[in-house]
Design a protein around this motif. Structure first.
Motif, PDB file in Angstrom:
ATOM      1  N   ILE A   1      35.327  83.132  29.945  1.00 55.72           N
ATOM      2  CA  ILE A   1      36.168  81.929  30.246  1.00 55.72           C
ATOM      3  C   ILE A   1      36.726  81.874  32.358  1.00 55.72           C
ATOM      4  O   ILE A   1      36.744  82.968  33.003  1.00 55.72           O
ATOM      5  N   VAL A   2      36.571  80.681  32.238  1.00 58.85           N
ATOM      6  CA  VAL A   2      36.705  79.984  33.852  1.00 58.85           C
ATOM      7  C   VAL A   2      38.504  79.580  33.780  1.00 58.85           C
ATOM      8  O   VAL A   2      38.224  78.908  34.936  1.00 58.85           O
ATOM      9  N   GLY A   3      39.222  79.187  32.907  1.00 58.07           N
ATOM     10  CA  GLY A   3      40.739  78.638  33.333  1.00 58.07           C
ATOM     11  C   GLY A   3      41.502  78.556  32.076  1.00 58.07           C
ATOM     12  O   GLY A   3      41.003  79.197  30.530  1.00 58.07           O
ATOM     13  N   TYR A   4      42.532  78.344  32.311  1.00 53.03           N
ATOM     14  CA  TYR A   4      43.074  78.555  31.098  1.00 53.03           C
ATOM     15  C   TYR A   4      44.505  77.639  31.916  1.00 53.03           C
ATOM     16  O   TYR A   4      44.739  77.014  32.370  1.00 53.03           O
ATOM     17  N   ALA A   5      45.674  77.321  30.343  1.00 46.93           N
ATOM     18  CA  ALA A   5      46.687  76.372  30.145  1.00 46.93           C
ATOM     19  C   ALA A   5      47.513  76.574  29.434  1.00 46.93           C
ATOM     20  O   ALA A   5      47.302  76.613  28.627  1.00 46.93           O
ATOM     21  N   GLY A   6      48.667  76.072  30.113  1.00 43.97           N
ATOM     22  CA  GLY A   6      49.796  76.800  28.800  1.00 43.97           C
ATOM     23  C   GLY A   6      50.702  75.600  29.144  1.00 43.97           C
ATOM     24  O   GLY A   6      50.953  74.732  29.555  1.00 43.97           O
ATOM     25  N   LEU A   7      51.362  74.925  27.426  1.00 50.19           N
ATOM     26  CA  LEU A   7      52.131  73.518  26.842  1.00 50.19           C
ATOM     27  C   LEU A   7      53.719  74.654  26.142  1.00 50.19           C
ATOM     28  O   LEU A   7      53.095  75.629  26.336  1.00 50.19           O
ATOM     29  N   ALA A   8      54.198  73.817  26.237  1.00 54.99           N
ATOM     30  CA  ALA A   8      55.813  74.684  25.922  1.00 54.99           C
ATOM     31  C   ALA A   8      55.381  73.063  25.424  1.00 54.99           C
ATOM     32  O   ALA A   8      56.368  72.449  26.044  1.00 54.99           O
ATOM     33  N   ALA A   9      56.385  73.041  24.436  1.00 55.60           N
ATOM     34  CA  ALA A   9      57.045  71.731  23.632  1.00 55.60           C
ATOM     35  C   ALA A   9      58.252  71.920  22.873  1.00 55.60           C
ATOM     36  O   ALA A   9      58.210  73.422  21.714  1.00 55.60           O
ATOM     37  N   ALA A  10      59.000  71.755  22.395  1.00 57.80           N
ATOM     38  CA  ALA A  10      60.303  71.686  21.867  1.00 57.80           C
ATOM     39  C   ALA A  10      61.084  69.589  21.835  1.00 57.80           C
ATOM     40  O   ALA A  10      61.058  69.214  22.424  1.00 57.80           O
ATOM     41  N   ALA A  11      61.722  69.707  20.685  1.00 58.34           N
ATOM     42  CA  ALA A  11      61.384  68.010  20.032  1.00 58.34           C
ATOM     43  C   ALA A  11      60.920  67.448  21.032  1.00 58.34           C
ATOM     44  O   ALA A  11      59.413  67.556  20.659  1.00 58.34           O
ATOM     45  N   ASP A  12      61.029  66.132  21.449  1.00 60.45           N
ATOM     46  CA  ASP A  12      60.328  65.434  21.908  1.00 60.45           C
ATOM     47  C   ASP A  12      59.637  65.515  23.984  1.00 60.45           C
ATOM     48  O   ASP A  12      59.788  63.933  24.227  1.00 60.45           O
ATOM     49  N   GLN A  13      59.657  66.646  24.151  1.00 61.33           N
ATOM     50  CA  GLN A  13      60.019  66.407  25.515  1.00 61.33           C
ATOM     51  C   GLN A  13      59.074  68.108  25.964  1.00 61.33           C
ATOM     52  O   GLN A  13      58.795  68.843  24.620  1.00 61.33           O
ATOM     53  N   ALA A  14      58.296  67.972  26.464  1.00 61.21           N
ATOM     54  CA  ALA A  14      57.140  69.260  26.179  1.00 61.21           C
ATOM     55  C   ALA A  14      57.138  69.599  28.421  1.00 61.21           C
ATOM     56  O   ALA A  14      57.622  68.721  28.893  1.00 61.21           O
ATOM     57  N   ASP A  15      55.745  70.490  28.452  1.00 59.16           N
ATOM     58  CA  ASP A  15      56.256  70.782  29.940  1.00 59.16           C
ATOM     59  C   ASP A  15      54.592  71.696  29.731  1.00 59.16           C
ATOM     60  O   ASP A  15      55.075  72.262  28.815  1.00 59.16           O
ATOM     61  N   VAL A  16      54.143  71.214  30.742  1.00 57.23           N
ATOM     62  CA  VAL A  16      53.144  72.018  31.294  1.00 57.23           C
ATOM     63  C   VAL A  16      53.835  73.334  32.291  1.00 57.23           C
ATOM     64  O   VAL A  16      53.907  73.273  32.688  1.00 57.23           O
ATOM     65  N   GLN A  17      52.993  74.384  31.519  1.00 59.58           N
ATOM     66  CA  GLN A  17      53.960  75.777  31.857  1.00 59.58           C
ATOM     67  C   GLN A  17      53.170  76.253  33.417  1.00 59.58           C
ATOM     68  O   GLN A  17      53.633  76.500  34.215  1.00 59.58           O
ATOM     69  N   THR A  18      51.900  76.428  32.984  1.00 59.01           N
ATOM     70  CA  THR A  18      50.557  76.589  33.918  1.00 59.01           C
ATOM     71  C   THR A  18      49.537  76.219  33.691  1.00 59.01           C
ATOM     72  O   THR A  18      49.000  75.909  32.321  1.00 59.01           O
ATOM     73  N   ILE A  19      48.038  76.148  34.638  1.00 60.95           N
ATOM     74  CA  ILE A  19      47.078  75.655  34.852  1.00 60.95           C
ATOM     75  C   ILE A  19      46.146  76.737  35.914  1.00 60.95           C
ATOM     76  O   ILE A  19      47.393  76.285  37.048  1.00 60.95           O
ATOM     77  N   ALA A  20      45.360  77.044  35.168  1.00 66.71           N
ATOM     78  CA  ALA A  20      44.744  77.667  36.625  1.00 66.71           C
ATOM     79  C   ALA A  20      43.016  77.184  36.579  1.00 66.71           C
ATOM     80  O   ALA A  20      42.769  77.061  35.298  1.00 66.71           O
ATOM     81  N   VAL A  21      42.093  77.284  37.236  1.00 68.33           N
ATOM     82  CA  VAL A  21      40.352  77.549  37.433  1.00 68.33           C
ATOM     83  C   VAL A  21      40.213  78.222  38.344  1.00 68.33           C
ATOM     84  O   VAL A  21      40.547  78.140  39.117  1.00 68.33           O
ATOM     85  N   LEU A  22      39.207  78.976  37.542  1.00 72.24           N
ATOM     86  CA  LEU A  22      38.301  79.451  38.671  1.00 72.24           C
ATOM     87  C   LEU A  22      37.948  79.103  39.547  1.00 72.24           C
ATOM     88  O   LEU A  22      37.716  77.785  39.898  1.00 72.24           O
ATOM     89  N   GLU A  23      38.012  79.823  41.353  1.00 74.81           N
ATOM     90  CA  GLU A  23      37.611  79.295  42.352  1.00 74.81           C
ATOM     91  C   GLU A  23      36.412  78.254  42.027  1.00 74.81           C
ATOM     92  O   GLU A  23      36.153  77.032  42.718  1.00 74.81           O
ATOM     93  N   SER A  24      35.500  79.433  41.760  1.00 78.30           N
ATOM     94  CA  SER A  24      34.457  78.817  42.017  1.00 78.30           C
ATOM     95  C   SER A  24      34.117  77.536  41.128  1.00 78.30           C
ATOM     96  O   SER A  24      33.341  76.741  40.693  1.00 78.30           O
ATOM     97  N   HIS A  25      35.209  77.374  39.556  1.00 77.39           N
ATOM     98  CA  HIS A  25      34.444  76.146  39.279  1.00 77.39           C
ATOM     99  C   HIS A  25      35.264  75.009  39.369  1.00 77.39           C
ATOM    100  O   HIS A  25      35.629  74.245  38.464  1.00 77.39           O
ATOM    101  N   GLN A  26      36.873  75.296  39.938  1.00 73.31           N
ATOM    102  CA  GLN A  26      37.365  74.077  40.435  1.00 73.31           C
ATOM    103  C   GLN A  26      37.058  72.739  41.555  1.00 73.31           C
ATOM    104  O   GLN A  26      35.215  73.026  41.102  1.00 73.31           O
ATOM    105  N   GLY A  27      37.161  71.827  40.111  1.00 74.40           N
ATOM    106  CA  GLY A  27      37.123  70.413  41.107  1.00 74.40           C
ATOM    107  C   GLY A  27      35.002  70.171  39.989  1.00 74.40           C
ATOM    108  O   GLY A  27      34.526  69.027  40.498  1.00 74.40           O
ATOM    109  N   THR A  28      34.997  70.987  38.815  1.00 72.48           N
ATOM    110  CA  THR A  28      34.060  70.841  38.085  1.00 72.48           C
ATOM    111  C   THR A  28      34.435  69.712  36.914  1.00 72.48           C
ATOM    112  O   THR A  28      34.010  69.595  35.817  1.00 72.48           O
ATOM    113  N   GLY A  29      35.822  69.046  36.734  1.00 67.93           N
ATOM    114  CA  GLY A  29      36.663  68.803  35.593  1.00 67.93           C
ATOM    115  C   GLY A  29      36.916  69.361  34.767  1.00 67.93           C
ATOM    116  O   GLY A  29      37.182  69.503  33.557  1.00 67.93           O
TER     117      GLY A  29
END
Ligand code: COA
Length: 143
Positions: free
Chosen positions: A49-77
């Motif tokens: 596992i080199v990264g994770y991300a989370g979404l919150a969604a309710a009715a017709d709106q959503a939020d990006v709760q968090t997103i992170a990528v291990l530093e060694s893998h940042q910038g690789t898509g």
């Protein structure tokens, strides 16, 4: 993301956000609300596992709760791939717009969000504990 992923996810969380990492309890709480209001993903490269991300969604709106990528893998898509998955899931759940907050001093994240069509819609002054402003961004999902 499942509970079994938590040790690795929390290690990335603490390394990525040394001053304002979420506690394991917070992350566990988010997982506890899957799939009802949350959708959390991990990115796996060579079985690790080199990264994770989370979404919150309710009715017709959503939020990006968090997103992170291990530093060694940042910038690789990896971050872009997870963000694309969150946008797709938000659409699947019927969201018409998705929001996020990002530190004003985080140009890399802001660049990624702009590339994905997010637009600045406001500023929360001194939102973070160290006095940094938060930029509020939104991407419309309809059409
Ligand atoms: C912000 C973050 C999640 C983005 O994830 P990432 O994996 O680095 O993002 P990507 O690799 O998809 O995109 C980053 C850059 O790499 C470039 N890139 C994308 N795919 C690439 C590839 N295959 N090869 C080389 N470069 C690539 C992109 O063009 C992008 O450039 P840009 O910054 O000019 O837009 C990550 O950098 C991170 O975890 N940062 C620390 C935590 C953080 O700030 N989280 C967000 C809080 S709001």
């Amino acid at each position: 993301m499942t509970e079994a992923d938590l040790p690795t996810v929390m290690a990335i969380e603490r390394a990525t956000f040394p001053f304002d990492a979420w506690s394991e309890g917070m992350m566990r709480g988010e997982l506890g609300d899957q799939p009802r209001t949350r959708h959390y993903v991990v990115a796996v490269v060579d079985d690790v596992i080199v990264g994770y991300a989370g979404l919150a969604a309710a009715a017709d709106q959503a939020d990006v709760q968090t997103i992170a990528v291990l530093e060694s893998h940042q910038g690789t898509g990896v971050g872009g791939a997870m963000l694309a998955e969150l946008l797709a899931e938000a659409r699947r759940r019927g969201a018409r717009e998705i929001f996020l907050e990002v530190r004003s001093d985080n140009p890399r994240a802001r660049g990624v969000y702009e590339r994905f069509g997010f637009e600045e819609i406001g500023l929360r002054r001194r939102y973070y504990d160290d006095g940094t402003d938060a930029i509020m961004m939104r991407r419309k999902l309809d059409g």
